[in-house]
Design a protein around this motif. Structure first.
Motif, PDB file in Angstrom:
ATOM      1  N   PRO A 170      41.130  25.871 -23.648  1.00 20.60           N
ATOM      2  CA  PRO A 170      39.664  25.664 -24.008  1.00 20.60           C
ATOM      3  C   PRO A 170      38.721  24.732 -22.993  1.00 20.60           C
ATOM      4  CG  PRO A 170      41.287  26.326 -25.703  1.00 20.60           C
ATOM      5  CD  PRO A 170      41.983  25.965 -24.709  1.00 20.60           C
ATOM      6  N   GLU A 171      39.709  23.829 -22.771  1.00 22.03           N
ATOM      7  CA  GLU A 171      38.931  22.569 -22.190  1.00 22.03           C
ATOM      8  C   GLU A 171      38.700  22.652 -20.735  1.00 22.03           C
ATOM      9  OE1 GLU A 171      41.047  21.134 -25.510  1.00 22.03           O
ATOM     10  OE2 GLU A 171      41.843  22.396 -23.935  1.00 22.03           O
ATOM     11  N   SER A 172      39.953  23.698 -19.852  1.00 20.02           N
ATOM     12  CA  SER A 172      39.333  24.045 -18.669  1.00 20.02           C
ATOM     13  C   SER A 172      38.470  25.146 -18.373  1.00 20.02           C
ATOM     14  CB  SER A 172      40.689  24.449 -17.770  1.00 20.02           C
ATOM     15  OG  SER A 172      41.376  25.575 -18.492  1.00 20.02           O
ATOM     16  N   PHE A 173      38.484  26.051 -19.439  1.00 20.81           N
ATOM     17  CA  PHE A 173      37.355  26.983 -19.663  1.00 20.81           C
ATOM     18  C   PHE A 173      36.015  26.578 -19.789  1.00 20.81           C
ATOM     19  CE2 PHE A 173      34.733  30.489 -21.854  1.00 20.81           C
ATOM     20  CZ  PHE A 173      35.122  31.390 -20.524  1.00 20.81           C
ATOM     21  N   LEU A 174      35.946  25.490 -20.529  1.00 25.80           N
ATOM     22  CA  LEU A 174      34.679  24.794 -20.548  1.00 25.80           C
ATOM     23  C   LEU A 174      34.063  24.189 -19.243  1.00 25.80           C
ATOM     24  CD1 LEU A 174      32.090  23.531 -22.248  1.00 25.80           C
ATOM     25  CD2 LEU A 174      33.796  21.628 -22.732  1.00 25.80           C
ATOM     26  N   LYS A 175      35.013  23.464 -18.678  1.00 21.39           N
ATOM     27  CA  LYS A 175      34.828  22.941 -17.187  1.00 21.39           C
ATOM     28  C   LYS A 175      34.316  23.972 -16.378  1.00 21.39           C
ATOM     29  CE  LYS A 175      36.673  19.950 -13.683  1.00 21.39           C
ATOM     30  NZ  LYS A 175      38.027  19.135 -13.394  1.00 21.39           N
ATOM     31  N   MET A 176      35.131  25.215 -16.515  1.00 21.64           N
ATOM     32  CA  MET A 176      34.743  26.320 -15.413  1.00 21.64           C
ATOM     33  C   MET A 176      33.224  26.803 -15.763  1.00 21.64           C
ATOM     34  SD  MET A 176      33.995  29.929 -15.347  1.00 21.64           S
ATOM     35  CE  MET A 176      35.003  30.619 -16.923  1.00 21.64           C
ATOM     36  N   THR A 177      32.621  26.766 -16.815  1.00 23.68           N
ATOM     37  CA  THR A 177      31.371  27.214 -17.229  1.00 23.68           C
ATOM     38  C   THR A 177      30.257  26.190 -16.766  1.00 23.68           C
ATOM     39  OG1 THR A 177      31.015  26.138 -19.416  1.00 23.68           O
ATOM     40  CG2 THR A 177      32.106  28.345 -19.390  1.00 23.68           C
ATOM     41  N   GLY A 178      30.761  24.996 -16.748  1.00 21.20           N
ATOM     42  CA  GLY A 178      29.685  24.024 -15.988  1.00 21.20           C
ATOM     43  C   GLY A 178      29.002  23.429 -17.118  1.00 21.20           C
ATOM     44  N   ILE A 179      29.360  23.610 -18.480  1.00 24.18           N
ATOM     45  CA  ILE A 179      28.719  22.828 -19.323  1.00 24.18           C
ATOM     46  C   ILE A 179      29.011  21.572 -19.597  1.00 24.18           C
ATOM     47  CG2 ILE A 179      28.198  23.116 -22.051  1.00 24.18           C
ATOM     48  CD1 ILE A 179      26.649  25.169 -20.484  1.00 24.18           C
ATOM     49  N   ARG A 180      28.119  20.704 -19.749  1.00 24.01           N
ATOM     50  CA  ARG A 180      28.705  19.247 -20.033  1.00 24.01           C
ATOM     51  C   ARG A 180      27.898  18.931 -21.187  1.00 24.01           C
ATOM     52  NH1 ARG A 180      29.123  15.131 -16.031  1.00 24.01           N
ATOM     53  NH2 ARG A 180      27.135  14.526 -16.747  1.00 24.01           N
ATOM     54  N   PRO A 181      28.774  18.898 -22.371  1.00 26.43           N
ATOM     55  CA  PRO A 181      28.189  18.323 -23.588  1.00 26.43           C
ATOM     56  C   PRO A 181      27.049  17.084 -23.761  1.00 26.43           C
ATOM     57  CG  PRO A 181      30.306  18.672 -23.861  1.00 26.43           C
ATOM     58  CD  PRO A 181      30.138  18.747 -22.332  1.00 26.43           C
ATOM     59  N   GLU A 182      27.427  16.234 -22.865  1.00 24.93           N
ATOM     60  CA  GLU A 182      26.550  15.049 -22.686  1.00 24.93           C
ATOM     61  C   GLU A 182      25.274  15.098 -22.239  1.00 24.93           C
ATOM     62  OE1 GLU A 182      29.407  14.723 -19.099  1.00 24.93           O
ATOM     63  OE2 GLU A 182      29.586  15.329 -21.139  1.00 24.93           O
ATOM     64  N   ASP A 183      25.058  16.595 -21.821  1.00 21.40           N
ATOM     65  CA  ASP A 183      23.607  16.821 -21.042  1.00 21.40           C
ATOM     66  C   ASP A 183      22.675  17.133 -22.000  1.00 21.40           C
ATOM     67  OD1 ASP A 183      24.224  15.866 -18.702  1.00 21.40           O
ATOM     68  OD2 ASP A 183      25.067  17.895 -18.018  1.00 21.40           O
TER      69      ASP A 183
END
Length: 373
Positions: free
Chosen positions: A183-196
């Motif tokens: 799940p963590e690497s999939f999030l990174k693949m999407t380019g979504i950064r929660p802090e943004d």
């Protein structure tokens, strides 16, 4: 924020034979994934924010990815349970939540596609969480009563087990388009950064251009919001849309002039126009900052439901509306063409929008400077 969909029939009014019937022309229409239904659940907060994040992925990568709403729900319930127990029952525990709960979830637990985690067990075809939530509430009340006089840490396992039974076990690894992900690497693949991502609101009981914890029932996680004057709050929505950014919306939909059936949400200047305004153009009320605050503090405006703002339209008289994607599915008996969407007037937004979430880059330079972002 929660809104359980059971029937839209209560919002259906007959079109009358006088006045101008609505005809809408597109002003701005940003790309979004198809309308789906949250079923009989109060999880609009995950459906709307997931839809928003899907549009963010389209905006930044061009990819259409159907992300799992129920993965966020599955990982948020233990947080709600802990909050309820540690506050000894003096806290909210319900199906409701807010956009920042999805952001918190993906920051801690990553993201997965819909086909990997559907949240549908035992042949279910639509979501229905009524029984599950009743079971969880009953368990939590026992733990708070603490009949053994010493609370065992096993309550955490018990809550997880119930969620496993009703929603499915959590995901640690999966394959997507031929590649292996966590799940963590999939999030990174999407380019979504929660802090943004930032949440913005407009109320006078806290200083403008500062952030504060908004005191609404579903804010169990004590999320902070940036506070702006009402005109600037609306300008934030306009600027974002004009520059290609959609927004997640927390809004009151309890008004009789919010109609999924008719596809409009308006605030009549004359209360006698409540029924006719669902099908014909009438004058709307002018909404001041003071009136907005009054209606919030007297409980006439509450955080009922979360949706997704994806564009703007105008009627034949030039009045502007926001195109809002809902999560109540589509209705074949719907009046008009945009099934599953609501055209929400500017006065409705000024009065009934609790807050919006957007990418911080969607803010104007002036607003970012004012908020020190």
């Amino acid at each position: 924020m929660k809104k359980i969909l059971i029937s839209a029939a209560a919002l259906c009014f007959s079109a009358l034979s006088f006045g101008q019937h609505y005809t809408f022309e597109t002003v701005t229409d940003l790309e979004a994934t198809p309308v789906i239904s949250q079923g009989i659940t109060g999880t609009c907060w995950s459906f709307s924010t997931s839809s928003f994040l899907e549009s963010e992925i389209i905006r930044t990568t061009g990819k259409q990815i159907d992300i799992s709403e129920m993965y966020n729900v599955r990982n948020t319930y233990p947080e709600k349970a802990r909050n309820y127990i540690m506050r000894q029952g003096k806290a909210q525990f319900s199906q409701g939540g807010l956009s920042h709960d999805v952001i918190n979830s993906i920051a801690r637990y990553g993201m997965v596609p819909q086909r990997v985690y559907t949240g549908l067990e035992n042949g279910q075809e639509k979501h229905n969480h009524i029984e599950m939530v009743s079971v969880l509430e009953g368990m939590l009340k026992v733990y708070v009563e603490n009949p053994a006089k010493t609370l065992s840490p096993k309550w955490k396992q018990a809550i997880e087990s119930v969620l496993d039974v009703y929603l499915g076990k959590n995901v640690s690894e999966f394959t997507y388009e031929g590649k292996q992900y966590t799940p963590e690497s999939f999030l990174k693949m999407t380019g979504i950064r929660p802090e943004d991502y930032v949440s913005v609101t407009s109320f006078t009981h806290r200083p403008f251009y500062s952030d504060f914890v908004l005191d609404i029932p579903d804010n169990f996680s004590n999320g902070s919001y940036y506070n702006l004057p009402l005109d600037e709050f609306v300008a934030v929505i306009d600027h974002a849309l004009e520059n290609g950014y959609t927004l997640a919306l927390d809004c009151d939909v309890s008004e009789p002039t919010f109609s999924q059936k008719n596809g409009v949400a308006v605030i009549p200047a004359d209360e006698n126009d409540v029924k006719t305004m669902l099908s014909t153009i009438k004058e709307e009320k002018r909404i001041s900052q003071e009136y907005r605050q009054q209606e919030f503090e007297n409980y006439h405006t509450t955080d009922d439901h979360l949706m997704h703002i994806v564009g703007k339209v105008k009627d034949q008289e030039g009045h502007v509306y926001y195109k809002v994607k809902n999560s109540w599915g589509t209705d074949k008996n719907r009046v008009g063409d945009s099934e599953g969407y609501i055209n929400m007037s500017v006065p409705y937004i000024r009065l009934k929008a609790i807050s919006v979430m957007l990418h911080k880059d969607g803010l104007s330079k002036a607003t970012r400077k004012s908020l020190k972002l």
